[in-house]
Motif scaffolding. Structure first.
Motif, PDB file in Angstrom:
ATOM      1  N   UNK A  84       0.720  -1.181   0.134  1.00  0.00           N
ATOM      2  CA  UNK A  84      -0.033   0.027  -0.211  1.00  0.00           C
ATOM      3  C   UNK A  84       1.014   1.446   0.165  1.00  0.00           C
ATOM      4  N   UNK A  85       1.827   1.328   0.803  1.00  0.00           N
ATOM      5  CA  UNK A  85       2.724   2.586   0.740  1.00  0.00           C
ATOM      6  C   UNK A  85       3.347   2.565  -0.344  1.00  0.00           C
ATOM      7  N   UNK A  86       3.842   1.735  -1.112  1.00  0.00           N
ATOM      8  CA  UNK A  86       4.714   1.635  -2.544  1.00  0.00           C
ATOM      9  C   UNK A  86       3.574   2.207  -3.272  1.00  0.00           C
ATOM     10  N   UNK A  87       2.365   1.802  -3.480  1.00  0.00           N
ATOM     11  CA  UNK A  87       1.379   2.205  -4.236  1.00  0.00           C
ATOM     12  C   UNK A  87       0.867   3.568  -4.225  1.00  0.00           C
ATOM     13  N   UNK A  88       1.147   3.986  -2.823  1.00  0.00           N
ATOM     14  CA  UNK A  88       0.428   5.340  -2.513  1.00  0.00           C
ATOM     15  C   UNK A  88       1.664   6.431  -2.994  1.00  0.00           C
ATOM     16  N   UNK A  89       2.756   6.086  -3.520  1.00  0.00           N
ATOM     17  CA  UNK A  89       3.842   6.989  -3.752  1.00  0.00           C
ATOM     18  C   UNK A  89       4.196   8.069  -2.501  1.00  0.00           C
ATOM     19  N   UNK A  90       3.912   7.628  -1.525  1.00  0.00           N
ATOM     20  CA  UNK A  90       4.379   8.573  -0.273  1.00  0.00           C
ATOM     21  C   UNK A  90       5.763   8.706  -0.096  1.00  0.00           C
ATOM     22  N   UNK A 119      -9.455  14.602  -2.197  1.00  0.00           N
ATOM     23  CA  UNK A 119      -9.131  15.560  -3.368  1.00  0.00           C
ATOM     24  C   UNK A 119      -9.828  16.995  -2.905  1.00  0.00           C
ATOM     25  N   UNK A 120     -10.932  16.750  -1.846  1.00  0.00           N
ATOM     26  CA  UNK A 120     -11.847  17.929  -1.453  1.00  0.00           C
ATOM     27  C   UNK A 120     -10.725  18.834  -0.542  1.00  0.00           C
ATOM     28  N   UNK A 121      -9.822  18.096   0.063  1.00  0.00           N
ATOM     29  CA  UNK A 121      -8.941  18.518   0.984  1.00  0.00           C
ATOM     30  C   UNK A 121      -8.107  19.756   0.346  1.00  0.00           C
ATOM     31  N   UNK A 175      -3.696   3.850  -4.154  1.00  0.00           N
ATOM     32  CA  UNK A 175      -3.616   4.467  -5.351  1.00  0.00           C
ATOM     33  C   UNK A 175      -4.695   5.350  -5.784  1.00  0.00           C
ATOM     34  N   UNK A 176      -5.747   5.071  -5.351  1.00  0.00           N
ATOM     35  CA  UNK A 176      -6.847   6.005  -5.437  1.00  0.00           C
ATOM     36  C   UNK A 176      -6.583   7.450  -4.647  1.00  0.00           C
ATOM     37  N   UNK A 177      -5.953   7.061  -3.586  1.00  0.00           N
ATOM     38  CA  UNK A 177      -5.563   8.428  -2.759  1.00  0.00           C
ATOM     39  C   UNK A 177      -4.593   9.274  -3.346  1.00  0.00           C
ATOM     40  N   UNK A 178      -3.477   8.518  -3.978  1.00  0.00           N
ATOM     41  CA  UNK A 178      -2.421   9.309  -4.640  1.00  0.00           C
ATOM     42  C   UNK A 178      -3.130   9.964  -5.959  1.00  0.00           C
ATOM     43  N   UNK A 179      -3.990   9.434  -6.638  1.00  0.00           N
ATOM     44  CA  UNK A 179      -4.741   9.956  -7.950  1.00  0.00           C
ATOM     45  C   UNK A 179      -5.527  11.039  -7.322  1.00  0.00           C
ATOM     46  N   UNK A 180      -6.177  10.798  -6.288  1.00  0.00           N
ATOM     47  CA  UNK A 180      -6.962  12.027  -5.805  1.00  0.00           C
ATOM     48  C   UNK A 180      -6.320  13.290  -5.470  1.00  0.00           C
ATOM     49  N   UNK A 181      -5.224  13.107  -4.769  1.00  0.00           N
ATOM     50  CA  UNK A 181      -4.461  14.061  -4.272  1.00  0.00           C
ATOM     51  C   UNK A 181      -3.986  14.876  -5.682  1.00  0.00           C
ATOM     52  N   UNK A 182      -3.417  14.320  -6.500  1.00  0.00           N
ATOM     53  CA  UNK A 182      -3.065  14.696  -7.813  1.00  0.00           C
ATOM     54  C   UNK A 182      -4.303  15.463  -8.457  1.00  0.00           C
ATOM     55  N   UNK A 183      -5.479  14.868  -8.496  1.00  0.00           N
ATOM     56  CA  UNK A 183      -6.631  15.648  -9.109  1.00  0.00           C
ATOM     57  C   UNK A 183      -6.950  16.899  -8.422  1.00  0.00           C
ATOM     58  N   UNK A 184      -7.028  16.841  -7.147  1.00  0.00           N
ATOM     59  CA  UNK A 184      -7.315  17.875  -6.323  1.00  0.00           C
ATOM     60  C   UNK A 184      -6.408  19.019  -6.488  1.00  0.00           C
TER      61      UNK A 184
END
Lengths: 281, 99
Positions: free
Chosen positions: A52-58, A213-215, A240-249
């Protein structure tokens, strides 16, 4: 006016960015590369956490400081070190300034980092921050050379006081820890972001990607997500969804949303309608 | 080369004579250490890692451990010089999952 992150000195139109790359954020002397800070609690399977950590790109991930026990051997610290992810010790479990400062000092000594997530809670039922103790702890830790990232309530007045006390980043909650209730007071978060001179990191409460994304759209520089990923049915997919959401936001905030309107505004021309309403009567 | 410290055979100059085999508390558990044991020895015994005198793991890498003695942090640079006495209370902490 578009919401532009504090670190972008000259706002670049989204159309000129290359391939959706999100720039880093400066937190004190620390450069935060990924705007998705991860937590490591809430999951027992270390291999699943690693995926999960790797996928998040954190690039920055929180840990708690606890007494050494023999089971600690395959520690989360060595995993983060292996993955090249910076470690952000927190002061979770602290109720007083004294405990918070000692825990921070132990974290700095053990993990060789000046970053500290300051977390002073009021009681174990709500896990809400005790802002008065937090303010005093922030001041002491800043004086001791820490880079305090300070968990706080979604109170705009408190956020400003923490910034003045030496917080390198203020981290208001969206909702209580682990609830996944999202951002309960978006207006307050937006107000905190609009006045802060330090980065704002939305911490706690995020339950799903749209809320991350909202944040960022509200003006936060980054989000901190733990339970939403580690307790998801599929942590890797949610990461992965979180990583994309942060980029989208980030990109939507920079693009500038349309103003909200009371009534509809047609996007197709009013002229040349084939069967105007008046001909039907 | 940095000499490797073995448990119970501290090369630290024992100028202060203390009672033999001090009984200390490590993370609230009673532990009996060897005479003249320092913080390095206590950490080595608790973690099961072989440590150099400077408090780093003999096999390289990072230890990720910090120590408080009577509520005050003992910096790693002072581990080898800090002898433990009867009744000392140590906290040995590390990073765990959380947050």
């Amino acid at each position: 006016m578009t919401t532009t992150p504090a670190t972008a000195s000259t706002p670049t139109p989204a159309s000129e960015t290359d391939g959706g790359v999100v720039p880093s954020v400066q937190i004190g002397s620390y450069t935060l590369e990924s705007r998705l800070i991860m937590g490591t609690g809430g999951i027992t399977d270390l291999a699943a956490l690693e995926k999960a950590l790797v996928q998040s790109g954190t690039t920055l991930t929180t840990v708690a400081m606890r007494r050494y026990s023999p089971e600690t051997k395959t520690s989360v610290f060595s995993m983060l070190e292996r993955l090249g992810i910076d470690v952000l010790p927190n002061t979770a479990g602290c109720y007083t300034v004294k405990d918070t400062v000692l825990t921070a000092e132990l974290g700095r000594e053990a993990l060789e980092t000046s970053l500290i997530k300051v977390e002073v809670i009021a009681d174990e039922h709500t896990l809400l921050p005790d802002v008065i103790e937090t303010l005093e702890a922030t001041e002491q830790l800043a004086d001791r050379g820490f880079i305090p990232l300070v968990y706080t309530s979604d109170d705009p007045a408190a956020a400003l006081r923490l910034e003045q006390a030496g917080a390198a980043a203020v981290m208001p909650l969206g909702a209580p820890i682990g609830t996944g209730l999202g951002i309960l007071n978006p207006h307050n978060i937006e107000l905190i972001c609009s006045r802060a001179k330090v980065p704002v990191v939305l911490d706690a409460g995020i339950g799903t990607a749209s809320e991350a994304a909202l944040a960022i759209e509200l003006g936060c520089s980054a989000v901190l997500v733990a339970s939403a990923v580690t307790r998801a049915q599929d942590p890797t997919a949610m990461a992965e969804a979180m990583r994309l959401a942060v980029a989208a936001g980030f990109h939507s905030a920079r693009a500038g949303r349309i103003p909200r309107r009371e009534h509809a505004l047609a996007s197709s021309p009013a002229e040349g309608i084939i069967n105007p309403l008046d001909t039907l009567t | 080369m940095i000499p490797v410290l073995t448990i119970g055979n501290s090369p630290v100059d024992q100028t202060v004579v203390r009672g033999p085999m001090p009984n200390v508390q490590i993370n609230s558990e009673p532990v009996t250490l060897d005479e003249g044991a320092t913080v390095v020895a206590a950490v080595a015994q608790t973690t099961g890692r072989e440590l150099t005198e400077s408090g780093t793991p003999a096999d390289g890498g990072r230890l990720g451990v910090a120590v408080a003695l009577a509520g005050e942090v003992v910096p790693r640079s002072r581990w080898a010089a800090t002898e433990l006495a009867e009744g000392d209370e140590l906290e040995i902490v590390t990073a765990v999952q959380g947050g």
